[in-house]
Design a protein around this motif. Structure first.
Motif, PDB file in Angstrom:
ATOM      1  N   SER A 234      22.278  23.611 -41.376  1.00  0.00           N
ATOM      2  CA  SER A 234      22.959  23.567 -40.082  1.00  0.00           C
ATOM      3  C   SER A 234      22.170  24.407 -39.077  1.00  0.00           C
ATOM      4  CB  SER A 234      24.380  24.105 -40.260  1.00  0.00           C
ATOM      5  OG  SER A 234      25.103  24.013 -39.056  1.00  0.00           O
ATOM      6  N   THR A 235      22.690  24.515 -37.862  1.00  0.00           N
ATOM      7  CA  THR A 235      22.032  25.343 -36.860  1.00  0.00           C
ATOM      8  C   THR A 235      23.057  26.146 -36.084  1.00  0.00           C
ATOM      9  OG1 THR A 235      22.202  23.563 -35.241  1.00  0.00           O
ATOM     10  CG2 THR A 235      20.086  23.780 -36.401  1.00  0.00           C
ATOM     11  N   VAL A 236      22.601  27.224 -35.499  1.00  0.00           N
ATOM     12  CA  VAL A 236      23.365  27.968 -34.509  1.00  0.00           C
ATOM     13  C   VAL A 236      22.557  27.883 -33.222  1.00  0.00           C
ATOM     14  CG1 VAL A 236      24.166  30.252 -33.815  1.00  0.00           C
ATOM     15  CG2 VAL A 236      24.394  29.502 -36.206  1.00  0.00           C
ATOM     16  N   VAL A 237      23.122  27.261 -32.200  1.00  0.00           N
ATOM     17  CA  VAL A 237      22.389  27.036 -30.954  1.00  0.00           C
ATOM     18  C   VAL A 237      23.051  27.819 -29.821  1.00  0.00           C
ATOM     19  CG1 VAL A 237      21.545  25.305 -29.317  1.00  0.00           C
ATOM     20  CG2 VAL A 237      21.766  24.719 -31.748  1.00  0.00           C
TER      21      VAL A 237
ATOM     22  N   PRO B  26      18.516  20.016 -40.264  1.00  0.00           N
ATOM     23  CA  PRO B  26      19.523  20.661 -39.406  1.00  0.00           C
ATOM     24  C   PRO B  26      19.486  20.098 -37.982  1.00  0.00           C
ATOM     25  CG  PRO B  26      18.178  22.304 -40.538  1.00  0.00           C
ATOM     26  CD  PRO B  26      17.562  20.980 -40.823  1.00  0.00           C
ATOM     27  N   ILE B  27      20.640  19.713 -37.491  1.00  0.00           N
ATOM     28  CA  ILE B  27      20.738  19.066 -36.174  1.00  0.00           C
ATOM     29  C   ILE B  27      20.671  20.101 -35.062  1.00  0.00           C
ATOM     30  CG2 ILE B  27      22.282  17.767 -34.666  1.00  0.00           C
ATOM     31  CD1 ILE B  27      23.348  16.399 -37.245  1.00  0.00           C
ATOM     32  N   ILE B  28      19.825  19.877 -34.077  1.00  0.00           N
ATOM     33  CA  ILE B  28      19.731  20.757 -32.917  1.00  0.00           C
ATOM     34  C   ILE B  28      20.577  20.234 -31.769  1.00  0.00           C
ATOM     35  CG2 ILE B  28      18.153  21.902 -31.295  1.00  0.00           C
ATOM     36  CD1 ILE B  28      15.871  21.291 -33.291  1.00  0.00           C
TER      37      ILE B  28
END
Lengths: 298, 298, 298, 298
Positions: free
Chosen positions: C293-296, C245-247
């Motif tokens: 995925s990510t939530v940032v 997952p991309i940060i």
């Protein structure tokens, strides 16, 4: 963040007597000197000179020279002869263009209007040194809009199966009538036959990601991976689809709050910006192809 | 590199029964809890909630809540009453909007078409949750183009000296007919009388540099100083010209090879991008004014 | 162009009595209200609240709440019990952290110092809310430099063939001693055994291109294709190398005049910038993993 | 998004026999030809040539030529004589440098370490074609850190009132010992006497905003106005403080959630990036001053 710098003066009103000389070949000592000496001898005043060598030992040499020469059109033949005499012995290939002669272009489109309209609008504003002589579309929807710009519109439907007939119609329209072709989100794959027959450079724009997402639904895949940047790439079309020499790229930032629709919309914005830059540079002979790479004197 | 993220779904087709609640006031404990509790009680489902406090002791509090409430239009009155009962004792100011009710806008222009056309084109594409009800221009040149988008066009010439009559005509056109005004490179200074009378937010776009160049000919001055970045700022208009709360900014890179004309053209490109973002965010109630600053839940 | 915004106050001096509550699970009505109600009831003052739902019907819900609660450390147990009682019935998973408790980290490196030194330097400056408890390196070169920062340095050589022994040594060093691991250009592939045993998040940084170039020599391949942007991606490590997952991501612009060495150097600059942002956000519990995925909440 | 492209090969190991010729003066026909002819005649091979004219009629001409000439050091005198003979009649000013001769620099600092350490670290990495011969600091705090890089450190306190004695000490240290001076967040104003006496270019870095905020507390003022971009400008120092010719600029994005501290930290990040680029370009003779502007062949 790069800018479209279409021309020294204005893309709309290219100065008379302004020439552009593009020279490339295997690097060897003395080329810059030979070219600039020749131009000075011919009475030309060098306005700008860009030069690049991939390696000064055994590399490839590229030079773009913009010059002012009174009565260029009249004296062009003499100049060309001098160029042949000087550059052929050095093994150099050269092209001479006049800034005043705007490039003629055919734009291929497929329903999506963002790149097409942006190009037509920039051309009208004088930002692009080109004349769009026709729009070729495999959907009929944009006819009225395009004709509103005073540009001929040809609807060439492309069937699912055998596309050779459609491609033939496209070739008939374009062949010898244009100096280059822009695929402004044209959603059909062009055959290598088409590329060979059309005989002029073809510029394409497509979305790009880090990393790349292959196949269908790239925005969906990008969303699934949590990408933070949406990009676009403008490149010359070669036989390998989406794989030709890159002219220009850019990105826009996205977040987890962006839906797949948002990503697509953001992508469209980047696409029109990147394509406009690539086209502007091509129109002013700022782009050399170097194998599968480019040298861009932007 | 920021993106225009116009809406959760699509700016064109705002979902029914979607409400937006904007709350602000002096920060104090319990507001988030009170608001979310109230919405839940009323049967609303919170879709997104953004909150910001300038300082959790003695600061200012801002909250934007997007929610789904079946039969929102019917139940709106009850909801409003509940909001009054809950939020007035807490000293909070609130606004409730329905996503389906697109904001009505008047665009003011002055010959230059880049911002105006970009807005009309984005609206047509469904990127902006607004309806342009009129374009007001002090030059007649863009009439045909604007009307081609199906938008009424009013030519209101503004004389050099006393502008009060022209401003009165503008007020007559706009007053009570629009929810906000966009100055899309409108080159006339609006009086404080106009701003007071128009009674709705006015968004302006102008070029920006690091450092700033005051007065006439900013691009010329920027060139003289060798600036490497050309920027644009979208802001709410206050009495101090070009000095209101900033909504959005961006820049583009330039070099010594760019002429003053090139800088101007690059500036135009940044302007339309920045204005589009600011307008999209305003249309979706993503921007709070906070004194001479803003809180933008983009 | 995004900024590292390490903390509300300063990463160096995290305020006492500041808690962070991370909640996630299947979206359903009433969660925001339940969480904020509970916190208010417990005497906490919400300082910031970020919330995201992938889809308000059947989507996944994420909420980060930062709050002030006097005597947080003492009252933590009560708060945790209340959270269990409220959130378990709603099917929510939650984590509670205290801002004052800086995360402990092990940095893995391999000769290249740019990411490693940048992290140590930012930590010393107070930009990162973490304590580097050790650096683990498979080359001995950076020992003195690292120890100059007062950080223990362990040289763990990794042989070409069987790496299990080296990984065991790494596990022995890291296990239960750190809250997360950073691969700061660590050039060895970690086995899935390692990832399982280490039991804490592992953040990696690597170069990225549009399009991606697979396999060895990516900068060389990028040069061959004429890419105009060089990027970097920070992500959580999963079993699929370079695929988690991309940060965070960013890019820098390059031209045909850049050599492969220049591209590499530019890449290094982007890498350290992107990694610093990703680490800052992780340290402040701003990143949720959501599948791949990510939530940032940056 | 621009990259630092320090050199054709590597800033650390400049190739032998590589010369750089900088020519400027009033534009007139034939200069490019004369210079390239001369170099070829002398046996030099032109590796790269950048040329710019502010206006090809009555403008100012700038040319940077990088060339390979075997035994450059030995043959330098002959080359210089030939340059004089050719360029003086054309009214051109020229400078000749050898790539191998790294520029000597003094870095002035004031407590804040971000720009200083970044430069020292990049120099050590081989990214900057310079040798830092000394650091001059009006605070003693960074002594150990700087000496850890093997660089002499001089503490020169600057009193509040009369600074002439301190400036004399600085002049004594720097005069004839360095080729240029970098103000790496040096927080004292240098007198015009100092600038005259030091006799070498001085490069400064400072924060920049759109719009500019004058006087003390610029980050605070930026916050009050809601700015969305924080920038930095590197420029040559002239008598007008913060007003000299701009070498490079860049920006970073910020939001309402950033505190004044965050803005300051973000500014520091942009500053070190921008300063590193400006210094790299200066070291490789890529920057011409043109009145209060610059021509940067980056």
């Amino acid at each position: 963040m790069t800018t479209v710098r279409p021309t020294e003066a204005s893309a709309a009103h290219q100065p008379a007597d302004r020439g552009r000389l593009m020279v490339h070949g295997a690097d060897r000592p003395g080329i810059v000197s030979a070219v600039s000496g020749l131009l000075t001898e011919q009475g030309a005043n060098i306005i700008s000179l860009d030069q690049h060598s991939t390696d000064h030992e055994g590399g490839r040499f590229f030079q773009r020279t913009e010059f002012h020469l009174p009565d260029l059109t009249v004296r062009r033949r003499d100049l060309e002869q001098a160029l042949d005499e000087t550059l052929q012995p050095l093994g150099m290939t050269w092209t001479l263009t006049e800034a005043q002669q705007r490039k003629r272009v055919a734009i291929f489109a497929s329903k999506m209007d963002h790149c097409l309209l942006d190009l037509l609008w920039r051309e009208r504003r004088g930002e692009l040194a080109m004349t769009t002589t026709m729009v070729v579309d495999n959907h009929p929807d944009l006819a009225e809009e395009v004709r509103g710009f005073g540009v001929p519109y040809f609807h060439v439907p492309v069937p699912k199966g055998d596309k050779s007939e459609a491609e033939q119609r496209q070739i008939d329209l374009v062949k010898d009538n244009v100096d280059f072709v822009i695929l402004a989100r044209y959603m059909q794959i062009l055959s290598s036959d088409f590329l060979e027959n059309v005989g002029v450079p073809v510029i394409n724009i497509h979305h790009s990601f880090l990393p790349a997402f292959m196949g269908a639904g790239p925005y969906f895949k990008a969303k699934e991976r949590g990408v933070k940047l949406i990009g676009a790439t403008a490149h010359y079309v070669t036989e390998d689809l989406d794989e030709g020499p890159i002219i220009e790229q850019d990105v826009a930032r996205v977040t987890h709050a962006d839906t797949v629709d948002d990503l697509t919309r953001t992508g469209a914005d980047v696409e029109r910006r990147v394509l406009a830059r690539a086209v502007a540079w091509h129109c002013e002979d700022r782009v050399f192809r170097d194998g599968n790479s480019t040298v861009v004197f932007a």
